[in-house]
Write a protein that holds these residues in place. Sequence first.
Motif, PDB file in Angstrom:
ATOM      1  N   PRO A  35       0.914  -1.175   0.020  1.00  0.00           N
ATOM      2  CA  PRO A  35       0.067  -0.019  -0.096  1.00  0.00           C
ATOM      3  C   PRO A  35       0.694   1.258   0.045  1.00  0.00           C
ATOM      4  N   VAL A  36       2.088   1.251   0.615  1.00  0.00           N
ATOM      5  CA  VAL A  36       3.089   2.444   0.569  1.00  0.00           C
ATOM      6  C   VAL A  36       4.206   1.691   0.147  1.00  0.00           C
ATOM      7  N   ALA A  37       4.786   2.034  -0.818  1.00  0.00           N
ATOM      8  CA  ALA A  37       6.203   1.488  -1.418  1.00  0.00           C
ATOM      9  C   ALA A  37       7.101   1.871  -0.396  1.00  0.00           C
ATOM     10  N   VAL A  38       8.156   1.020  -0.438  1.00  0.00           N
ATOM     11  CA  VAL A  38       9.496   1.384   0.148  1.00  0.00           C
ATOM     12  C   VAL A  38      10.686   1.603  -0.986  1.00  0.00           C
ATOM     13  N   ARG A  39      11.566   2.670  -0.595  1.00  0.00           N
ATOM     14  CA  ARG A  39      12.749   2.742  -1.703  1.00  0.00           C
ATOM     15  C   ARG A  39      13.289   1.457  -2.307  1.00  0.00           C
ATOM     16  N   ASP A  40      13.435   1.517  -3.665  1.00  0.00           N
ATOM     17  CA  ASP A  40      13.768   0.437  -4.138  1.00  0.00           C
ATOM     18  C   ASP A  40      15.097   0.684  -4.463  1.00  0.00           C
ATOM     19  N   PHE A  41      16.071   0.290  -3.702  1.00  0.00           N
ATOM     20  CA  PHE A  41      17.577   0.233  -3.473  1.00  0.00           C
ATOM     21  C   PHE A  41      18.063  -0.530  -4.747  1.00  0.00           C
ATOM     22  N   ALA A  42      17.329  -1.516  -5.186  1.00  0.00           N
ATOM     23  CA  ALA A  42      18.058  -2.432  -6.215  1.00  0.00           C
ATOM     24  C   ALA A  42      17.757  -1.690  -7.579  1.00  0.00           C
ATOM     25  N   GLY A  43      17.015  -0.689  -7.752  1.00  0.00           N
ATOM     26  CA  GLY A  43      16.710  -0.280  -9.099  1.00  0.00           C
ATOM     27  C   GLY A  43      16.434  -1.151 -10.283  1.00  0.00           C
ATOM     28  N   ASP A  44      15.686  -2.103  -9.867  1.00  0.00           N
ATOM     29  CA  ASP A  44      15.034  -3.156 -10.874  1.00  0.00           C
ATOM     30  C   ASP A  44      16.229  -4.317 -11.171  1.00  0.00           C
ATOM     31  N   GLY A  45      17.176  -4.281 -10.409  1.00  0.00           N
ATOM     32  CA  GLY A  45      18.299  -5.137 -10.311  1.00  0.00           C
ATOM     33  C   GLY A  45      17.989  -6.572  -9.697  1.00  0.00           C
ATOM     34  N   GLU A  46      19.162  -7.232  -9.406  1.00  0.00           N
ATOM     35  CA  GLU A  46      18.963  -8.575  -8.409  1.00  0.00           C
ATOM     36  C   GLU A  46      18.928  -8.118  -6.857  1.00  0.00           C
TER      37      GLU A  46
END
Length: 301
Positions: free
Chosen positions: A183-194
């Motif tokens: 419901p509330v996204a967290v920061r995507d540190f992986a940037g769509d990576g592994e």
Amino acid sequence: MNTQPWRWRLRDATLELSRDPDRRLDAVDPDGRMATVSCGAALHHVRVALAVRGYEVAVRRLSDTGDRLAVVGVTGPAPPSPSACEMAAAIRHRHSDRRPIAATSRVDDDVIAVLDSAAGNEGCKLFRIGDAERAFLGAAVDQAQRSERDDPAYRRELAAWTTHRPPGAGVSFESLVAAVPRPVAVRDFAGDGETGLFPGFGDDRFADYLVLGAPADTALDQLRAGEATSAVWLTATARGLATSVMSDVLEVPSTRAAVGRLLAGRAEPQLVIRTGIQGHPVPPPATSRRALGEVLDEGPP
């Protein structure tokens, strides 16, 4: 991004706390406000560590002094309080747990009240986001994350503190959590990576979002907000809660103003704390830490 932007100087019987200008994030934190909040958390940890060892301390918090933030002095012996003992024990177990909360119920109201009391002891206030406000917070977070992802400077900083992180700092591959619907996204540190950490089967439906507010937004308020963040986090850890902080929604001026509207003028938002009942049997990996010699100097500058 786990920059650990603090420096300590041991001089006679005092510890001086300063922001480390080499650790400031120009894209994410151009005015250094989040670095000041981070230093406040380190200051509270030091206060707890000294208190549990039987020292009474006096803290002189500085204003309008550039990167110098506080001076901690030992004023005499004092028996450690139960609260100091509880928080000190929690320091070694505190983790940033960004995995989705898998619990089937919310944190009890009386526990939230205890967390709010911990923030209040540091001059701040917690505001629990209700169900009706959650979608608004989620939309603000999405907007902030889109804004930062579209900024090449932000993407370079993200890579510098994840893929190419310096020794003892940054966000390790082992702690990267795959993006899952929430419901509330967290920061995507992986940037769509592994990613290296299995997210589990939670969906954050029963996570709680607590906006930490301070009376104003001066450097002194930001420092106290960091101290309150530490106090809340350690108190939550002692009660078996999974916790992480969310700063991205406050790094973008327009979405920070949106979060401020949720508080309706009652306080200035400083950070969002995400917490919930721990449902994972194994804790996330320990956060990297800089060597003591990198953050502590002795004697006059």
